[in-house]
Scaffold this motif. Structure first.
Motif, mmCIF file in Angstrom:
data_model
loop_
_atom_site.group_PDB
_atom_site.id
_atom_site.type_symbol
_atom_site.label_atom_id
_atom_site.label_comp_id
_atom_site.label_asym_id
_atom_site.label_seq_id
_atom_site.Cartn_x
_atom_site.Cartn_y
_atom_site.Cartn_z
ATOM 1 N N TRP A 395 0.696 -0.928 -0.086
ATOM 2 C CA TRP A 395 0.038 -0.184 0.119
ATOM 3 C C TRP A 395 0.892 1.066 -0.299
ATOM 4 O O TRP A 395 0.729 1.858 -0.486
ATOM 5 N N MET A 399 0.815 4.240 -2.499
ATOM 6 C CA MET A 399 1.143 5.918 -1.549
ATOM 7 C C MET A 399 1.872 7.008 -2.707
ATOM 8 O O MET A 399 1.837 8.074 -3.065
ATOM 9 N N TYR A 445 -2.236 12.994 4.459
ATOM 10 C CA TYR A 445 -2.418 12.348 3.169
ATOM 11 C C TYR A 445 -2.305 10.593 3.526
ATOM 12 O O TYR A 445 -2.745 9.834 3.010
ATOM 13 N N LEU A 446 -1.322 10.415 3.824
ATOM 14 C CA LEU A 446 -0.808 9.513 4.542
ATOM 15 C C LEU A 446 -1.988 8.616 4.951
ATOM 16 O O LEU A 446 -2.392 7.104 5.428
ATOM 17 N N GLY A 449 -5.866 7.836 4.174
ATOM 18 C CA GLY A 449 -4.998 6.656 3.282
ATOM 19 C C GLY A 449 -4.938 5.520 3.773
ATOM 20 O O GLY A 449 -5.662 4.220 3.478
#
Length: 475
Positions: A395, A399, A445-446, A449
Motif C-alpha cells: 500500500w 501511495m 494524506y498517508l 489513505g
C-alpha cells in the motif's frame, strides 16, 4: 432489559492461589513504585523524588485484564559491593527477577537511555525471563515518539506510559496480559483452542472491555447506564451535575463482559469553581484514560456544542476508540438532517473522528439502547487492528507512486518503508532519509489513505517518522 445485561463482579483471588509473578525492575528513580501503586490500585509503596527510597521488595495483588497477578516492586538496580546496603538491595532485586514469569524493565523516557540502563538491560537479557520494556515518564503527545529511543536496548518494542499521570496504563495491561503464562486447566477444549490460533476466543478481550461514558452535564449519561443495568442504580434528574464521582459497573452480554464507568459531566473550565467539582472532572478524565472505548453521549435535540468538540478532542488525544451516542432521539423531528449536521460538524472539526460509529436511542424509554454495546465491541475491534507488514508496504509503495514525497529545502524526501509498531490505537512509523521533516499535509494524506485502505473508521491513527542517518553527513 434487566435479563439481558447481568451485573457481575470480577472474582477475588483465592487465598494461596499460585498466581503468575510480575516483577518491576530498573535503575533507581525511574518510577517503579509509582507504577506499582497504580497497578495494585492503592498507595502501598512509598514514593518520592529521592533515588533509593525503595529498599525492600514490596508485593501486592493486581488485577490485569481479568487475571490476578502477584506484583513485586524492587529496589533500583545499581552497581555496588555485594556486602554493602546497595549491594544487598540489588541481590534482593535480582532474586525477584529470577522467579518472575514476566519482568517489567522500566526506564525514564525524559532522561533518555543511560549507561546504567544499557548495563542492566544486558543483564536482564541473560536471565532468560520474558521481558516487557517500559518507557515511563513519557507524558503528552510526544510520549510514544520519545520512547522509540528505547529500541536500542534490544528488549523489543517499548510501551510508552506515565505512571504518575495514568497515561498508557490500558496499553500496559494489555501487553502484560498477552505475555502471562496461560492458566492450565487440562481440558480437551483448551488444547483445541491452543492448536487453533484463529479461534474466536483469541479475538476477544482478555478481561472486561473497559468503557467510559462521557459527555456534557445533563446529556443523559446516568439514565443510559440505568437503562443498561435495568435498575435505578444512578441518581438522575433534570438538574445538571448530579453525578460527582466516576461509578463503575460490570455488565455481561452473551460472551462479552463490559466494565462501564459513568462519569461526571465535563463542562467548560471557566465554569469549574468548586474544589469538589474540579475533583469530579479529574476523576472523569482519569476514567477516560483507563478506558479502551469512550461513549460520547450527546443530547441530539441540541446538536454538537463547542464543549462536545472539546470532549471529542480529549478522547482523540488519549487515543481511545469512540462511539457517538445520540440520546433523546425520540424527541428529534428531522432525524436525517440532525444526523448529517452532527457528523458534518465532527468531520470538519475533528479529522480523526471521521467514520465514527453512531448509535441513536432514547435512554429514558430504552428504545434502541440495545444497539450500543455491539457498537462498542466493533469499535474495540477496529482499535485493536493490526495490518500485516507486507500488505502495509505494498500500500505504501502505491501511495508514494500516486503522490510522491514533497521537496524539503530543495531536496525530495526518500521514504523507504512503513511498519505498524502497536495497536490500541493503530500506530505506524515511516522510515526514510529525513523522514522526520515530512510536512503535516503529507502525513494527513498517508493517514487518510490508511483509514480508507485498511478500514479503520473513527479511531485515532498515530503516524510517526524516523529518519535514517547518513554515514557521510559528517565528512
Amino acid at each position: 432489559m434487566a435479563d439481558r445485561y447481568k451485573p457481575m463482579r470480577p472474582p477475588a483471588p483465592l487465598p494461596g492461589a499460585d498466581l503468575p509473578v510480575v516483577v518491576i525492575a530498573g535503575r533507581p528513580n525511574v518510577g517503579k513504585s509509582t507504577l506499582f501503586n497504580r497497578l495494585v490500585g492503592r498507595r502501598q509503596a512509598l514514593v518520592a523524588d529521592t533515588p533509593g527510597v525503595t529498599r525492600d521488595r514490596k508485593e501486592g495483588v493486581a488485577l490485569v485484564r481479568g487475571r490476578h497477578v502477584r506484583l513485586i516492586d524492587t529496589a533500583g538496580l545499581e552497581e555496588a559491593a555485594p556486602d554493602s546496603l546497595y549491594g544487598r538491595m540489588r541481590a534482593s532485586s535480582e532474586s525477584a527477577v529470577h522467579e518472575a514469569d514476566l519482568v517489567l524493565f522500566c526506564i525514564d523516557a525524559r532522561a533518555g537511555i543511560t549507561p546504567a540502563d544499557e548495563h542492566f538491560a544486558q543483564w536482564i537479557r541473560r536471565q532468560n525471563r520474558p521481558v516487557l520494556l517500559l518507557a515511563n515518564k513519557a507524558e503528552g503527545r510526544q510520549g510514544t515518539a520519545s520512547a522509540l529511543e528505547a529500541y536500542s536496548l534490544g528488549l523489543g518494542e517499548p510501551v510508552a506510559l506515565s505512571a504518575e499521570h495514568g497515561e498508557g496504563l490500558t496499553d500496559l495491561m494489555w501487553e502484560i496480559a498477552e505475555r502471562l503464562p496461560q492458566p492450565v486447566s487440562g481440558g480437551q477444549d483448551d488444547e483445541d483452542e491452543q492448536d487453533n490460533p484463529d479461534a474466536e476466543a483469541d479475538e476477544r478481550p482478555a478481561g472486561p472491555l473497559r468503557v467510559a461514558i462521557v459527555g456534557r452535564p445533563n446529556a443523559g449519561k446516568s439514565t443510559l447506564l440505568n437503562t443498561l443495568l435495568g435498575e435505578e442504580r444512578m441518581i438522575t434528574g433534570p438538574e445538571p451535575g448530579l453525578t460527582r464521582d466516576s461509578i463503575a459497573v460490570t455488565l455481561h452480554d452473551g460472551d462479552d463482559t463490559f466494565e462501564i464507568v459513568d462519569t461526571a459531566g465535563l463542562r467548560k473550565k471557566a465554569r469549574i469553581d468548586e474544589t469538589l467539582e474540579k475533583m469530579s472532572v479529574s476523576a472523569s478524565i482519569e476514567a477516560l484514560k483507563m478506558a479502551e472505548v469512550a461513549v460520547l453521549v450527546l443530547d441530539a435535540t441540541l446538536g454538537v456544542q463547542e464543549q462536545d468538540l472539546q470532549i471529542a478532542r480529549l478522547i482523540e488525544r488519549e487515543g481511545r476508540a469512540c462511539v457517538l451516542a445520540l440520546n433523546k432521539w425520540d424527541a428529534v423531528e428531522d432525524r436525517a438532517a440532525t444526523r448529517k449536521a452532527i457528523l458534518d460538524r465532527l468531520s470538519i472539526s475533528l479529522a480523526q473522528m471521521r467514520g465514527v460509529p453512531v448509535v441513536t436511542f432514547s435512554a429514558l424509554t430504552g428504545v434502541a439502547v440495545h444497539k450500543l454495546l455491539p457498537a462498542v465491541r466493533d469499535a474495540w475491534t477496529v482499535w485493536n487492528a493490526r495490518v500485516p507488514t507486507g500488505e502495509l508496504n505494498r500500500w505504501f509503495e502505491d501511495m508514494l507512486e500516486r503522490h510522491q514525497p514533497p521537496l524539503v529545502d530543495g531536496k525530495r524526501l526518500k521514504l523507504r518503508y512503513i511498519t505498524q509498531v502497536k495497536a490500541r490505537p493503530p500506530t505506524f512509523v515511516v522510515f526514510g532519509t529525513r523522514a522526520e521533516q515530512m510536512p503535516d499535509d503529507y502525513k494527513r494524506y498517508l493517514v487518510n489513505g490508511l483509514r480508507e485502505a485498511f478500514d479503520l473508521p473513527g479511531v485515532p491513527i498515530r503516524l510517526q517518522t524516523r529518519g535514517t542517518k547518513n554515514p557521510y553527513a559528517d565528512r
